[in-house]
Design a protein around this motif. Structure first.
Motif, PDB file in Angstrom:
ATOM      1  N   SER A 203       0.835  -1.194   0.000  1.00  0.00           N
ATOM      2  CA  SER A 203       0.000   0.000   0.000  1.00  0.00           C
ATOM      3  C   SER A 203       0.877   1.253   0.000  1.00  0.00           C
ATOM      4  O   SER A 203       2.017   1.207   0.443  1.00  0.00           O
ATOM      5  CB  SER A 203      -0.869  -0.044   1.258  1.00  0.00           C
ATOM      6  OG  SER A 203      -1.921   0.859   1.194  1.00  0.00           O
ATOM      7  N   GLY A 240      -3.085  -0.384  -3.927  1.00  0.00           N
ATOM      8  CA  GLY A 240      -1.760   0.045  -3.478  1.00  0.00           C
ATOM      9  C   GLY A 240      -1.254   1.363  -4.009  1.00  0.00           C
ATOM     10  O   GLY A 240      -0.208   1.850  -3.547  1.00  0.00           O
ATOM     11  N   GLU A 274      -8.098  -3.261  -6.994  1.00  0.00           N
ATOM     12  CA  GLU A 274      -8.608  -3.137  -5.612  1.00  0.00           C
ATOM     13  C   GLU A 274      -8.110  -1.858  -4.948  1.00  0.00           C
ATOM     14  O   GLU A 274      -7.508  -1.903  -3.878  1.00  0.00           O
ATOM     15  CB  GLU A 274      -8.137  -4.340  -4.779  1.00  0.00           C
ATOM     16  CG  GLU A 274      -8.520  -5.698  -5.328  1.00  0.00           C
ATOM     17  CD  GLU A 274      -7.848  -6.860  -4.583  1.00  0.00           C
ATOM     18  OE1 GLU A 274      -6.992  -6.613  -3.711  1.00  0.00           O
ATOM     19  OE2 GLU A 274      -8.173  -8.017  -4.886  1.00  0.00           O
ATOM     20  N   ARG A 277      -6.979   3.514  -0.792  1.00  0.00           N
ATOM     21  CA  ARG A 277      -6.478   4.842  -0.437  1.00  0.00           C
ATOM     22  C   ARG A 277      -6.638   5.870  -1.564  1.00  0.00           C
ATOM     23  O   ARG A 277      -7.035   7.009  -1.316  1.00  0.00           O
ATOM     24  CB  ARG A 277      -4.990   4.723  -0.096  1.00  0.00           C
ATOM     25  CG  ARG A 277      -4.384   5.969   0.517  1.00  0.00           C
ATOM     26  CD  ARG A 277      -2.860   5.836   0.624  1.00  0.00           C
ATOM     27  NE  ARG A 277      -2.422   4.568   1.102  1.00  0.00           N
ATOM     28  CZ  ARG A 277      -2.114   4.285   2.386  1.00  0.00           C
ATOM     29  NH1 ARG A 277      -2.187   5.226   3.290  1.00  0.00           N
ATOM     30  NH2 ARG A 277      -1.723   3.083   2.723  1.00  0.00           N
ATOM     31  N   ARG A 313      -2.803   6.481  12.274  1.00  0.00           N
ATOM     32  CA  ARG A 313      -1.680   6.381  11.334  1.00  0.00           C
ATOM     33  C   ARG A 313      -0.392   7.037  11.835  1.00  0.00           C
ATOM     34  O   ARG A 313       0.684   6.456  11.694  1.00  0.00           O
ATOM     35  CB  ARG A 313      -2.060   6.944   9.955  1.00  0.00           C
ATOM     36  CG  ARG A 313      -3.308   6.275   9.344  1.00  0.00           C
ATOM     37  CD  ARG A 313      -3.521   6.621   7.882  1.00  0.00           C
ATOM     38  NE  ARG A 313      -2.485   6.018   7.057  1.00  0.00           N
ATOM     39  CZ  ARG A 313      -1.478   6.646   6.537  1.00  0.00           C
ATOM     40  NH1 ARG A 313      -1.376   7.960   6.708  1.00  0.00           N
ATOM     41  NH2 ARG A 313      -0.573   6.016   5.845  1.00  0.00           N
ATOM     42  N   TYR A 317       2.482   4.265  12.106  1.00  0.00           N
ATOM     43  CA  TYR A 317       3.483   4.245  11.026  1.00  0.00           C
ATOM     44  C   TYR A 317       4.357   5.481  11.023  1.00  0.00           C
ATOM     45  O   TYR A 317       5.095   5.698  10.073  1.00  0.00           O
ATOM     46  CB  TYR A 317       2.804   4.189   9.652  1.00  0.00           C
ATOM     47  CG  TYR A 317       1.648   3.239   9.527  1.00  0.00           C
ATOM     48  CD1 TYR A 317       1.845   1.857   9.588  1.00  0.00           C
ATOM     49  CD2 TYR A 317       0.355   3.711   9.325  1.00  0.00           C
ATOM     50  CE1 TYR A 317       0.772   0.989   9.440  1.00  0.00           C
ATOM     51  CE2 TYR A 317      -0.721   2.841   9.181  1.00  0.00           C
ATOM     52  CZ  TYR A 317      -0.502   1.485   9.248  1.00  0.00           C
ATOM     53  OH  TYR A 317      -1.564   0.630   9.114  1.00  0.00           O
ATOM     54  N   TYR A 372      -8.131   4.939   5.893  1.00  0.00           N
ATOM     55  CA  TYR A 372      -7.532   4.330   7.088  1.00  0.00           C
ATOM     56  C   TYR A 372      -7.520   5.299   8.274  1.00  0.00           C
ATOM     57  O   TYR A 372      -6.642   5.232   9.124  1.00  0.00           O
ATOM     58  CB  TYR A 372      -6.119   3.798   6.777  1.00  0.00           C
ATOM     59  CG  TYR A 372      -6.108   2.863   5.592  1.00  0.00           C
ATOM     60  CD1 TYR A 372      -6.674   1.602   5.692  1.00  0.00           C
ATOM     61  CD2 TYR A 372      -5.568   3.246   4.361  1.00  0.00           C
ATOM     62  CE1 TYR A 372      -6.700   0.741   4.601  1.00  0.00           C
ATOM     63  CE2 TYR A 372      -5.588   2.386   3.267  1.00  0.00           C
ATOM     64  CZ  TYR A 372      -6.150   1.142   3.403  1.00  0.00           C
ATOM     65  OH  TYR A 372      -6.175   0.288   2.319  1.00  0.00           O
TER      66      TYR A 372
HETATM   67  N1  LLP Z   1      -6.226  -5.245  -1.596  1.00  0.00           N
HETATM   68  C1  LLP Z   1      -5.717  -5.906  -0.549  1.00  0.00           C
HETATM   69  C2  LLP Z   1      -5.660  -7.351  -0.555  1.00  0.00           C
HETATM   70  C3  LLP Z   1      -5.213  -5.165   0.557  1.00  0.00           C
HETATM   71  O1  LLP Z   1      -4.692  -5.808   1.587  1.00  0.00           O
HETATM   72  C4  LLP Z   1      -5.268  -3.741   0.527  1.00  0.00           C
HETATM   73  C5  LLP Z   1      -4.767  -2.958   1.660  1.00  0.00           C
HETATM   74  C6  LLP Z   1      -5.844  -3.122  -0.586  1.00  0.00           C
HETATM   75  C7  LLP Z   1      -6.299  -3.905  -1.647  1.00  0.00           C
HETATM   76  C8  LLP Z   1      -5.975  -1.636  -0.705  1.00  0.00           C
HETATM   77  O2  LLP Z   1      -4.737  -0.998  -0.704  1.00  0.00           O
HETATM   78  P1  LLP Z   1      -4.662   0.581  -1.001  1.00  0.00           P
HETATM   79  O3  LLP Z   1      -5.117   0.787  -2.408  1.00  0.00           O
HETATM   80  O4  LLP Z   1      -5.550   1.263  -0.041  1.00  0.00           O
HETATM   81  O5  LLP Z   1      -3.245   0.897  -0.802  1.00  0.00           O
HETATM   82  N2  LLP Z   1      -3.556   0.954   7.352  1.00  0.00           N
HETATM   83  C9  LLP Z   1      -2.509   1.245   6.393  1.00  0.00           C
HETATM   84  C10 LLP Z   1      -2.784   0.636   5.045  1.00  0.00           C
HETATM   85  C11 LLP Z   1      -3.008  -0.854   5.103  1.00  0.00           C
HETATM   86  C12 LLP Z   1      -3.363  -1.457   3.769  1.00  0.00           C
HETATM   87  C13 LLP Z   1      -3.816  -2.850   3.911  1.00  0.00           C
HETATM   88  N3  LLP Z   1      -4.223  -3.487   2.691  1.00  0.00           N
HETATM   89  C14 LLP Z   1      -2.338   2.749   6.319  1.00  0.00           C
HETATM   90  O6  LLP Z   1      -3.017   3.475   7.045  1.00  0.00           O
HETATM   91  O7  LLP Z   1      -1.484   3.231   5.588  1.00  0.00           O
END
Ligand code: LLP
Length: 415
Positions: A203, A240, A274, A277, A313, A317, A372
């Motif tokens: 991510s 991500g 998927e 963010r 956050r 992090y 998040y």
């Molecule tokens: N698909 C899967 C399988 C995931 O595990 C995640 C995020 C996403 C899609 C979406 O990722 P994005 O597009 O949002 O980057 N709490 C952390 C972020 C954890 C992400 C977990 N998985 C933060 O506040 O930065």
């Protein structure tokens, strides 16, 4: 950062609505989201991939508010879920089950049953043991489970280690070198139907190259599967894509799409993404009021009414969120503040060393808090969770009431 939250003279506004008015009306801490920003982000993603058959499965965990899920469902989105709870939310918000993909390393039998009965689009299976269990659960219901294997391409996402998922040492996915054999096993199971392949490497990625490297490994494996007679209907390239919180320069959605579409040229599989963010992060802010200014021995503190339980956050992090006064003023001196909450932990900070011209009682906007933020909030220190407001066409709508303290202990019993 985002054009959707900007100053008009000295007032920070969303649409033409001053955020200070929203703070007065609903109190703080309060999350505020822009309908226009959410819509624009989704449309930008859909537009970038319009030359290919694709499905955008919004990652619910980024912000699972019913109003936001409903907004995306109306725009045509599918959803990426990681629990039975998220599935129930999606359905309650009007999302279509046949556009849902189910990710996660630890799906319970009960969650599998729920998803099978709802007839979701695909299970993203993350281990051999999960595959066997899914086959059993599906069999017991007289159903066939559509699956992808989530393969771990062993690509370095170059992001924070807590949110990097595509390396050999991570708990996620099936090892790349074992995936082919597991696909063969899947194809032989009576209650499993292989429909796709999935990967998600982490991510808040700020470069395209890891996405392309992961996609290339997915394609190479898909070709090997074709030799085994296993033909895939879709490729799920995960989420991500990062956003700008401070000085990051993530690729534009168009650049991301161009790079991936080039890597996928000549392929006919439907694409699934998927994103979480990128669709919601910059579309929300957290409003918080300064309770006190306090001069410590070494640092000055702005003690605010939001804390690590509202926005985890920074504590988790060391993440950076810009902090802006919702009314900028020139009648007080600028100083450098530690912006901290009332929770009894030194890790309870919203921002370090921020230059602000503020007084007690002023409202601050913690920027880029749409992803998040609320979804990772808790009731630590018996703090009711914040209210949430969605602004659409200049009008504020309360989409989640502030919790009451009574509701926090409503399910408890003394012995
Ligand atoms: N698909 C899967 C399988 C995931 O595990 C995640 C995020 C996403 C899609 C979406 O990722 P994005 O597009 O949002 O980057 N709490 C952390 C972020 C954890 C992400 C977990 N998985 C933060 O506040 O930065």
């Amino acid at each position: 950062m985002t054009p959707y939250f900007s100053y008009q003279q000295d007032q920070l506004c969303v649409d033409d609505l001053p955020l200070v008015d929203i703070a007065q009306r609903y109190g703080t801490p309060c999350y505020v989201y822009s309908h226009a920003a959410l819509t624009a982000a989704y449309r930008e993603f859909a537009e970038a991939f319009k030359s290919r058959e694709h499905l955008i499965c919004y990652a619910v965990k980024a912000n699972p508010s019913l109003a936001i899920l409903n907004l995306f469902a109306r725009l045509g989105a599918g959803f990426d879920i990681v629990s039975g709870g998220e599935l129930q939310r999606v359905l309650a918000a009007g999302g279509a089950a046949n556009k849902v993909v189910f990710s996660g390393v630890g799906k319970s039998a009960a969650e599998m049953k729920l998803a099978l009965e709802a007839e979701i689009l695909c299970f993203n299976v993350e281990s051999a043991a999960e595959l066997e269990r899914l086959n059993e659960v599906a069999g017991s219901l007289g159903r066939v489970a559509p699956i992808s294997l989530r393969v771990n391409p062993n690509v370095d996402a170059k992001t924070h280690p807590y949110i990097s998922t595509g390396l050999k040492k991570n708990k996620f996915g099936v090892a790349y070198d074992e995936a082919r054999a597991l696909y063969r096993r899947a194809a032989a199971l009576p209650n499993i139907r292989v429909t796709g392949m999935d990967c998600h490497i982490g991510s808040q990625l700020t470069e395209v190259s890891p996405f392309v490297a992961a996609a290339e490994k997915v394609l190479a494996l898909a070709d090997q599967l074709a030799e085994d007679g296993i033909v895939l209907e879709h490729l799920d390239l995960g989420g991500g894509l990062g956003i700008c919180y401070n000085d990051e320069t993530p690729p534009s959605i168009a650049e991301y799409a161009q790079a991936l579409l080039a890597a996928l040229a000549g392929r006919s599989e439907r694409l699934i993404f998927e994103p979480g963010r990128r669709l919601v992060g910059n579309a929300g802010v957290l409003l918080t009021t300064i309770e006190y200014l306090k001069q410590g021995e070494e640092k000055s503190f702005a003690l605010v009414d939001a804390a690590m339980n509202d926005l985890m956050r920074p504590a988790l992090y060391d993440a950076y969120h810009a902090i802006q006064p919702v009314v900028s003023r020139s009648d007080v001196a600028t100083a450098i503040y530690e912006v901290v909450g009332p929770v009894c932990e030194t890790g309870d900070f919203i921002g370090h060393d921020r230059e602000l011209a503020v007084a007690a009682g002023d409202v601050l906007a913690v920027m880029s808090a749409g992803a998040y933020g609320m979804s990772m909030s808790s009731n630590y220190n018996t703090r009711p969770r914040a209210a949430e407001v969605l602004v659409r066409e200049g009008e504020a709508h309360l989409i989640r009431e502030r919790e009451t303290v009574r509701s926090l202990y409503a399910n408890e019993r003394v012995v």
